[in-house]
Design an enzyme around this catalytic site. Structure first.
Site, short mmCIF file in Angstrom:
data_model
loop_
_atom_site.label_atom_id
_atom_site.label_comp_id
_atom_site.label_asym_id
_atom_site.label_seq_id
_atom_site.Cartn_x
_atom_site.Cartn_y
_atom_site.Cartn_z
N TYR A 290 0.88 -1.24 -0.05
CA TYR A 290 0.00 -0.08 0.13
C TYR A 290 0.97 1.28 0.03
CZ TYR A 290 -2.09 -3.81 2.44
OH TYR A 290 -2.82 -5.08 2.99
N ARG A 291 0.72 1.99 -0.91
CA ARG A 291 1.48 3.37 -1.05
C ARG A 291 1.50 4.19 0.13
NH1 ARG A 291 -3.04 5.98 -4.68
NH2 ARG A 291 -3.66 7.69 -3.15
N TRP B 76 -4.65 2.31 2.88
CA TRP B 76 -5.52 1.11 3.06
C TRP B 76 -7.02 1.24 2.48
CZ3 TRP B 76 -3.95 0.66 8.87
CH2 TRP B 76 -2.78 -0.12 9.03
N ASP C 6 -1.84 7.51 -10.09
CA ASP C 6 -2.12 6.01 -9.74
C ASP C 6 -2.11 5.20 -11.07
OD1 ASP C 6 -2.21 3.72 -8.27
OD2 ASP C 6 -3.29 4.64 -6.85
C1 FMN Z 1 2.81 -1.07 -7.03
C2 FMN Z 1 1.52 -1.52 -6.22
C3 FMN Z 1 0.97 -0.41 -5.31
C4 FMN Z 1 -0.26 -0.57 -4.89
N1 FMN Z 1 -0.85 0.39 -3.98
C5 FMN Z 1 -1.70 -0.09 -3.10
C6 FMN Z 1 -2.33 0.99 -2.38
O1 FMN Z 1 -1.86 2.18 -2.37
N2 FMN Z 1 -3.45 0.60 -1.57
C7 FMN Z 1 -4.02 -0.56 -1.71
O2 FMN Z 1 -4.89 -0.79 -0.86
N3 FMN Z 1 -3.64 -1.67 -2.62
C8 FMN Z 1 -2.42 -1.06 -3.15
N4 FMN Z 1 -2.04 -2.23 -4.27
C9 FMN Z 1 -2.81 -3.57 -4.09
C10 FMN Z 1 -2.49 -4.37 -3.15
O3 FMN Z 1 -1.13 -4.52 -2.83
C11 FMN Z 1 -3.18 -5.60 -3.50
O4 FMN Z 1 -4.41 -5.59 -3.44
C12 FMN Z 1 -2.81 -6.75 -1.94
O5 FMN Z 1 -3.31 -7.96 -2.36
C13 FMN Z 1 -3.12 -6.10 -0.78
O6 FMN Z 1 -3.04 -7.15 0.16
P1 FMN Z 1 -4.10 -7.47 1.16
O7 FMN Z 1 -5.29 -8.21 0.38
O8 FMN Z 1 -3.35 -8.42 2.04
O9 FMN Z 1 -4.39 -6.30 1.99
C14 FMN Z 1 -0.77 -1.93 -5.02
C15 FMN Z 1 -0.42 -2.87 -5.78
C16 FMN Z 1 0.88 -2.78 -6.32
C17 FMN Z 1 1.61 -3.79 -7.13
#
Ligand code: FMN
Ligand code: MN
Length: 502
Positions: free
Chosen positions: A174-175, A188, A280
């Site tokens: 998450y950024r 999140w 984004d």
């Molecule tokens: C480079 C990159 C940046 C991301 N940024 C975000 C973000 O800022 N917020 C978010 O909720 N998911 C973001 N994601 C997607 C999550 O990492 C992805 O949905 C992940 O499965 C979340 O994990 P969780 O399901 O355990 O919460 C990003 C993915 C990538 C590849």
């Protein structure tokens, strides 16, 4: 081949493979890095190690995942489907029959047991420990990616939390918008596990952020696993070696021992800040929204820590290949739930959630519609806005072939499904945030049992004549490589297709 142990091992591998360029010129992490990387990614270029980012003594690694070849190198495979095969093997375990089967079964079980992270006493991630006033996020070469971004953003973190009730670990990417020396925002999104952990706390939740990991563990942080499955276990399984953890210095969380940098700290449930705008992966800026504030209590790192970053923006960007890895790796899990699915493709231009093309073994009327609804009910695929269903013989990765069947097989009055459901947090198109319309396109062949006139036969040349022409091709003296000609649409080679497009 053993997968890279840590980020340095990975950088060494990339260098040996001619996949990394060191940039010694001083380059500004404020916008300049983005422009360089965006051009490099879109040209299919190498990973870049910026050795002298302005204002920081830490090198910046970027574009480590920017091509299919590097993604395969990370996993130590020839094709990303080979990673999926390993998972499929375990998912499809049957009760063993006979001794050979039992031994094989035990090996598989062992590969699962060996996936669990292990704790060690010491790790390079804690060579340097900074706490209190010594914490300064400004020392890291954090990128301001796009001109309209609110601030510098940490873009490639593995954010670790524990479910306050079950204690299960979660790791997500998450950024994080840098707010000052020791705080960031935590982005999140509403559908994510990290947010669920945060919402489950009464007051304060501890958080650790690992930066600069071996590539498989970094990938795992982005993988859409069900909430009760620890992403570090997936990383261990895919690496064939457990992830090593050490105890955090100021938090009751274990952190990856091999990380370049770890940020430890906490988030108070009621403390929110305006996060964004941020350019984004949708290709648009996401507007400012309230998100939790992360307080950093300690920065631990290696002596000469390397800072990892990624730029997202208009596709194709580096994250395209993280997405493609997920598409391939999760195919066996998708098929477990919806076995009639043959293959699927999430076009990069569809930024993961806008479009899913899926091929099925069609067995009954409205089967395609059943599969659309299955996709709209399946994990993170549920956020898919448009689902296109084709028959099993259609190559879902060949968008022209798919387009042919969408054009040829669809009666819009009969074959479109308009539904509603949850949509991606960042999707700006729906009238309301988080939910809106869904479009299903049934591009399969229909039959009288679906109320149509008799469906015509598709044109295919007979096998005999094709074999004959294959045999005699050189004799005709047409001067096109035999490989590049193969009649039936699904065998049309890329050069020929490019020719057709002109
Ligand atoms: C480079 C990159 C940046 C991301 N940024 C975000 C973000 O800022 N917020 C978010 O909720 N998911 C973001 N994601 C997607 C999550 O990492 C992805 O949905 C992940 O499965 C979340 O994990 P969780 O399901 O355990 O919460 C990003 C993915 C990538 C590849
Ligand atoms: Mn998760």
């Amino acid at each position: 081949m053993a997968p890279p142990r840590d980020l340095r091992d990975w950088i060494a591998l990339l260098e040996r493979e001619g996949e990394l360029v060191r940039v010694s010129a001083e380059v500004d992490p404020h916008l300049e890095v983005t422009e360089i990387v965006d051009r490099t990614v879109k040209a299919g270029g190498p990973a870049l190690l910026f050795e002298n980012p302005s204002g920081s003594s830490h090198p910046l690694l970027i574009n480590q995942f920017g091509t299919e070849r590097r993604m395969c190198l990370a996993f130590g495979v020839e094709r990303l489907d080979d990673v999926a095969a390993k998972l499929e093997d375990v998912l499809e375990m049957q009760p063993p029959q006979g001794l050979v089967d039992k031994v094989r079964g035990l090996k598989k079980l062992k590969s699962i047991a060996d996936s669990l992270p292990q704790t060690t006493r010491r790790g390079p991630a804690q060579e340097v420990v900074l706490t209190g006033d010594d914490v300064d996020l400004g020392a890291l070469p954090v990128q301001t990616c796009w001109p309209g971004d609110a601030a510098p953003f940490i873009t490639l973190p593995a954010v670790i939390t524990k479910d306050p009730h079950t204690g299960t670990r979660n790791v997500g990417m998450y950024r994080m918008q840098v707010l000052d020396r020791a705080t960031t925002a935590m982005h999140w999104q509403i559908h994510k596990d990290g947010r669920a952990d945060y919402l489950a706390t009464d007051g304060r939740i501890e958080v650790a952020v690992a930066l600069g990991l071996d590539p498989v563990t970094t990938y795992a942080a982005s993988a859409p696993l069900p909430k009760h499955i620890d992403e570090l276990m997936l990383a261990g399984f895919l690496r064939g070696e457990p992830v090593q953890l050490v105890k955090g210095k100021t938090v009751e969380l274990d952190v990856p021992a091999n990380a370049e940098i770890v940020l430890e700290g906490f988030i108070d449930k009621d403390e929110l800040t305006a996060e964004g705008p941020f350019g984004d992966h949708t290709g648009f800026y996401t507007p400012a929204e309230p998100f939790p504030v992360f307080h950093v209590t300690a920065v631990t790192m290696r002596e000469d820590a390397i800072y990892p970053s990624i730029v997202v923006g208009k596709p194709p960007a580096e994250d395209a290949w993280l997405g493609k890895a997920t598409e391939r790796i999760f195919l066996p899990a998708v098929k477990m739930t919806v076995p009639e699915i043959v293959d699927y493709d999430l076009p990069v231009a569809g930024v993961f959630h806008n479009c899913c093309i899926v091929s099925i073994r069609k067995a009954f009327p409205a089967h395609a519609k059943k599969v659309m609804h299955a996709i709209w009910g399946l994990g993170m695929l549920s956020l898919t806005k448009a689902v296109v269903v084709v028959d099993e013989h259609v190559n879902v990765h060949d968008y022209e072939e798919v387009f042919f069947y969408v054009g040829a097989n669809v009666d819009p009055a009969r074959d479109l499904v308009l539904s509603q459901g949850p949509l991606d947090h960042l999707d700006h198109a729906p009238t309301h945030q988080f939910f809106g319309g869904k479009l299903g396109i049934d591009a399969t062949a229909k039959g009288p049992d679906e109320g149509t006139r008799p469906w015509p036969e598709e044109i295919w040349m007979s096998d005999e004549v094709r074999a004959l022409v294959d045999r005699r091709w050189e004799e005709y003296g047409i001067g096109i490589d035999a490989e590049a000609t193969n009649g039936a649409m699904r065998h049309i080679s890329r050069p020929l297709r490019q020719l057709l497009r002109r």
